[in-house]
Design a protein around this motif. Structure first.
Motif, PDB file in Angstrom:
ATOM      1  N   MET B 262      14.593  41.971  17.726  1.00  0.00           N
ATOM      2  CA  MET B 262      15.267  40.756  17.028  1.00  0.00           C
ATOM      3  C   MET B 262      14.471  40.530  15.807  1.00  0.00           C
ATOM      4  N   GLN B 263      13.240  40.356  16.234  1.00  0.00           N
ATOM      5  CA  GLN B 263      12.032  39.973  14.946  1.00  0.00           C
ATOM      6  C   GLN B 263      12.411  40.941  13.820  1.00  0.00           C
ATOM      7  N   LYS B 264      12.490  42.191  13.925  1.00  0.00           N
ATOM      8  CA  LYS B 264      12.642  43.007  12.983  1.00  0.00           C
ATOM      9  C   LYS B 264      14.067  43.028  12.128  1.00  0.00           C
ATOM     10  N   GLY B 265      14.900  42.206  12.775  1.00  0.00           N
ATOM     11  CA  GLY B 265      16.067  41.817  12.033  1.00  0.00           C
ATOM     12  C   GLY B 265      17.520  42.586  12.438  1.00  0.00           C
ATOM     13  N   PHE B 266      17.510  43.107  13.607  1.00  0.00           N
ATOM     14  CA  PHE B 266      18.762  43.667  13.977  1.00  0.00           C
ATOM     15  C   PHE B 266      19.736  42.687  14.442  1.00  0.00           C
ATOM     16  N   LYS B 267      21.018  42.675  14.504  1.00  0.00           N
ATOM     17  CA  LYS B 267      21.956  41.540  14.338  1.00  0.00           C
ATOM     18  C   LYS B 267      22.131  41.298  16.060  1.00  0.00           C
ATOM     19  N   PHE B 268      22.247  42.376  16.880  1.00  0.00           N
ATOM     20  CA  PHE B 268      22.396  42.223  18.274  1.00  0.00           C
ATOM     21  C   PHE B 268      21.659  43.445  18.752  1.00  0.00           C
ATOM     22  N   VAL B 269      20.786  43.068  19.944  1.00  0.00           N
ATOM     23  CA  VAL B 269      20.094  43.947  20.583  1.00  0.00           C
ATOM     24  C   VAL B 269      20.437  44.015  22.201  1.00  0.00           C
ATOM     25  N   ALA B 270      20.530  45.069  22.803  1.00  0.00           N
ATOM     26  CA  ALA B 270      20.754  45.240  24.310  1.00  0.00           C
ATOM     27  C   ALA B 270      19.762  45.871  24.807  1.00  0.00           C
ATOM     28  N   SER B 271      18.855  45.322  25.520  1.00  0.00           N
ATOM     29  CA  SER B 271      17.780  45.978  25.995  1.00  0.00           C
ATOM     30  C   SER B 271      17.402  45.770  27.418  1.00  0.00           C
ATOM     31  N   SER B 272      17.913  46.513  28.423  1.00  0.00           N
ATOM     32  CA  SER B 272      17.723  46.413  29.940  1.00  0.00           C
ATOM     33  C   SER B 272      17.868  47.847  30.564  1.00  0.00           C
ATOM     34  N   PRO B 273      17.442  48.180  31.615  1.00  0.00           N
ATOM     35  CA  PRO B 273      17.343  49.421  32.260  1.00  0.00           C
ATOM     36  C   PRO B 273      18.658  50.222  32.343  1.00  0.00           C
ATOM     37  N   LEU B 274      19.963  49.303  32.711  1.00  0.00           N
ATOM     38  CA  LEU B 274      21.126  49.950  33.030  1.00  0.00           C
ATOM     39  C   LEU B 274      22.034  49.771  31.730  1.00  0.00           C
ATOM     40  N   VAL B 275      21.414  49.465  30.316  1.00  0.00           N
ATOM     41  CA  VAL B 275      22.154  49.344  29.147  1.00  0.00           C
ATOM     42  C   VAL B 275      22.452  50.759  28.788  1.00  0.00           C
ATOM     43  N   ARG B 276      23.802  51.051  28.484  1.00  0.00           N
ATOM     44  CA  ARG B 276      24.070  52.359  28.031  1.00  0.00           C
ATOM     45  C   ARG B 276      24.896  52.181  26.846  1.00  0.00           C
ATOM     46  N   SER B 277      25.313  53.077  25.906  1.00  0.00           N
ATOM     47  CA  SER B 277      25.885  52.789  24.818  1.00  0.00           C
ATOM     48  C   SER B 277      27.310  51.693  24.777  1.00  0.00           C
ATOM     49  N   ALA B 281      30.031  46.704  25.608  1.00  0.00           N
ATOM     50  CA  ALA B 281      29.745  46.761  24.275  1.00  0.00           C
ATOM     51  C   ALA B 281      30.391  45.707  23.624  1.00  0.00           C
ATOM     52  N   SER B 282      31.420  45.142  24.241  1.00  0.00           N
ATOM     53  CA  SER B 282      31.985  44.058  23.278  1.00  0.00           C
ATOM     54  C   SER B 282      31.209  42.882  23.039  1.00  0.00           C
ATOM     55  N   ALA B 283      30.266  42.723  23.846  1.00  0.00           N
ATOM     56  CA  ALA B 283      29.366  41.578  23.346  1.00  0.00           C
ATOM     57  C   ALA B 283      28.650  41.559  22.074  1.00  0.00           C
ATOM     58  N   GLU B 284      28.251  42.631  21.636  1.00  0.00           N
ATOM     59  CA  GLU B 284      27.794  42.721  20.159  1.00  0.00           C
ATOM     60  C   GLU B 284      28.637  42.253  19.334  1.00  0.00           C
ATOM     61  N   LEU B 285      29.913  42.492  19.318  1.00  0.00           N
ATOM     62  CA  LEU B 285      30.822  42.096  18.426  1.00  0.00           C
ATOM     63  C   LEU B 285      30.967  40.592  18.569  1.00  0.00           C
ATOM     64  N   ALA B 286      31.067  40.126  19.780  1.00  0.00           N
ATOM     65  CA  ALA B 286      31.119  38.745  20.101  1.00  0.00           C
ATOM     66  C   ALA B 286      30.134  37.783  19.446  1.00  0.00           C
ATOM     67  N   ALA B 287      28.804  38.566  19.421  1.00  0.00           N
ATOM     68  CA  ALA B 287      27.580  38.027  18.935  1.00  0.00           C
ATOM     69  C   ALA B 287      27.671  37.723  17.363  1.00  0.00           C
ATOM     70  N   VAL B 288      28.524  38.607  16.675  1.00  0.00           N
ATOM     71  CA  VAL B 288      28.422  38.463  15.047  1.00  0.00           C
ATOM     72  C   VAL B 288      30.062  37.710  14.921  1.00  0.00           C
ATOM     73  N   GLY B 289      30.634  37.398  15.820  1.00  0.00           N
ATOM     74  CA  GLY B 289      31.624  36.493  15.700  1.00  0.00           C
ATOM     75  C   GLY B 289      33.242  37.431  15.166  1.00  0.00           C
ATOM     76  N   VAL B 290      33.262  38.833  15.848  1.00  0.00           N
ATOM     77  CA  VAL B 290      34.439  39.607  15.392  1.00  0.00           C
ATOM     78  C   VAL B 290      35.270  39.718  16.491  1.00  0.00           C
ATOM     79  N   THR B 291      36.475  39.223  16.350  1.00  0.00           N
ATOM     80  CA  THR B 291      37.673  39.472  17.221  1.00  0.00           C
ATOM     81  C   THR B 291      38.884  40.105  16.433  1.00  0.00           C
ATOM     82  N   ARG B 292      39.788  40.575  17.105  1.00  0.00           N
ATOM     83  CA  ARG B 292      41.131  41.086  16.268  1.00  0.00           C
ATOM     84  C   ARG B 292      42.245  40.182  17.031  1.00  0.00           C
TER      85      ARG B 292
END
Lengths: 78, 292
Positions: B262-277, B281-292
Motif C-alpha cells: 500500500m505504501q508503494k502505491g497500489f490502489k488495493f491489496v489483498a494479502s492473506s493465506p487464502l487469497v486467490r485471484s 474479488a469484488s472488494a477491490e472495485l468497491a475500494a475504488v468506488g466502481v459499481t454498475r
C-alpha cells in the motif's frame, strides 16, 4: 464420506470431533478430513447420537465410504 | 494422492457445505462449464460455491502449458466451444452474480491464443447481465500486445494477469514459455492502453522460496508497470509431483507485505493465506468506488 473435491475421491481422515455416545446437532462438525489442498470440517447431516466410528484418524478413506453411524432419535408426537 | 504432505496450518481448515456446493456444481454441469475452483482444487470452493460465487474457466479444462505449481491438466485441448460465452452469461444470471471472474487455460494452439473467446464472453455477459462487473484473468498471450488490445477493447472492469512469483523463481515455477518479462510487458501494455474504468491487477503466491527483497523488487516492477490491484496468497502444493512447498508463510508477513504494498502505491491489496485471484474479488472495485 462426501465427495469433497471435484478431482479427487480419496482423502486422509483427520479427527473425530464427536465421540461414540455423544449427541450431535445437524450442522455441527462431526469430523475433519484432509485432501491435497485443504482440511475440511464435515458437518453432520442429521441430529442424533454418534453410534459408530468405523475409521481411525489418519486412515485413507474414499468418497462414498461409510465412516461412521449417527443414530437419529425419533421424537414421539403426543 | 498417496501421502499427506507437510502438516497443514490451521487456517487451511474450511467448512464444507455439501448441499450448496452440489447446487452450483449441478448448474455448471448442465451448462457444460468449467471453473478454476474445481479444476485447481481451490481450498475456498466450499465457501465460494456456498455463497453462489464461481470463477469461470473458459476454453476447456486442458491447458497447453505445464506450470509446476498448477493443478489444471496439461493435455491436448478441445476445439473452442462457441456456445460457451452464452452459457457463462446464463450461469451468471442464474447465480445472480454482481461480479464475475473469467479466466482461461492457456491456448497456445489457437491462432488468437484464446483472446477472442474472452471478447465473446465479455460481450455475452454485457448483453445478458449488464449490471455484472467483469474481471478477466488472462494468459500472457505470448506477450503479443495486439491480442491484449482485443481483450482491453471489450472493456472489462478489471484486466488481471498473474505474475505468480518473483523473477528468480519464475523459470522454476512456471512453464518455460511464461517469462517474468512477458507478464510484466502484458501488464504495462494493459495499463497504458486500457479504457478509463478498466483497472489492472496481478497476483503472486508466497511459500515458493522467495525472499522479502525479491517480493519488494517485484512490487516495484509492478508499480512501475502501472498495476492497480495486487493479490498475495499462500501457495498450496496440489500433489507431491508439483513444485515443492518451501514454507507456510506466517500471517505477520502477509500483513507486512500488505503495508509495504500500500505504501508503494497500489490502489488495493489483498494479502492473506487464502487469497486467490478471484476470492472476494469484488472488494477491490468497491475500494475504488466502481459499481454498475
Amino acid at each position: 464420506m462426501p465427495k469433497l473435491s471435484p478431482k479427487s475421491d480419496q482423502y486422509f481422515f483427520g479427527t473425530w470431533e464427536k465421540q461414540v455416545g455423544e449427541h450431535i446437532q445437524k450442522g455441527e462438525v462431526l469430523f475433519e478430513v484432509e485432501s491435497e489442498k485443504v482440511i475440511s470440517e464435515v458437518p453432520s447431516e442429521v441430529t442424533g447420537v454418534v453410534a459408530e466410528q468405523r475409521v481411525d484418524e489418519g486412515a485413507t478413506v474414499k468418497a462414498g465410504e461409510v465412516v461412521g453411524v449417527v443414530t437419529v432419535q425419533m421424537i414421539e408426537r403426543r | 494422492m498417496t501421502t499427506p504432505q507437510t502438516k497443514k496450518p490451521a487456517w487451511l481448515r474450511v467448512r464444507y457445505d455439501q448441499t450448496q456446493v452440489k447446487q452450483v456444481s449441478q448448474l455448471l454441469d448442465q451448462l457444460h462449464l468449467n471453473t478454476v475452483c474445481a479444476e485447481a482444487n481451490c481450498p475456498n470452493i466450499g465457501e465460494c460455491f456456498g455463497t453462489g460465487t464461481a470463477a469461470f474457466m473458459i476454453l476447456g479444462p486442458n491447458c497447453t502449458r505445464n506450470c509446476h505449481f498448477c493443478d489444471v491438466p496439461h493435455k491436448r485441448p478441445a476445439p473452442v466451444d462457441l456456445t460457451e460465452p452464452l452459457h457463462v452469461a446464463q450461469a451468471i444470471q442464474k447465480l445472480g452474480l454482481k461480479h464475475v471472474c473469467v479466466t482461461s487455460t492457456d491456448r497456445d494452439d489457437l491462432p488468437d491464443l484464446g483472446a477472442d473467446q474472452f471478447v465473446r464472453v465479455i460481450q455475452a455477459i454485457r448483453h445478458l447481465t449488464p449490471q455484472t462487473t467483469i474481471e478477466v484473468l488472462t494468459p500472457d498471450f505470448q506477450g503479443k500486445t495486439p491480442l491484449v488490445q482485443r481483450v482491453l477493447a471489450a472493456q472489462p472492469e478489471v484486466f488481471n494477469h498473474n505474475m505468480e512469483t518473483v523473477r528468480r523463481l519464475t523459470p522454476l515455477v512456471r512453464d518455460r514459455r511464461a517469462t517474468y518479462d512477458h507478464s510484466l510487458a502484458v501488464l504495462r501494455y494493459a495499463h497504458q492502453h486500457a479504457a478509463p474504468g478498466t483497472y489492472v491487477k496481478t497476483g503472486i503466491m508466497l511459500g515458493l522460496g522467495e525472499t522479502d527483497e525479491e517480493v519488494y523488487a517485484t512490487m516495484d516492477d509492478l508499480i512501475a508497470a502501472g498495476v492497480d490491484f495486487l493479490s498475495i496468497g499462500q501457495y498450496v502444493q496440489p500433489s507431491p509431483k508439483h513444485y515443492q512447498l518451501r514454507e507456510w508463510v506466517p500471517m505477520e508477513r502477509f500483513q507486512t507485505y500488505y503495508r509495504v504494498a500500500m505504501q508503494k502505491g497500489f490502489k488495493f491489496v489483498a494479502s492473506s493465506p487464502l487469497v486467490r485471484s478471484s476470492y472476494k474479488a469484488s472488494a477491490e472495485l468497491a475500494a475504488v468506488g466502481v459499481t454498475r
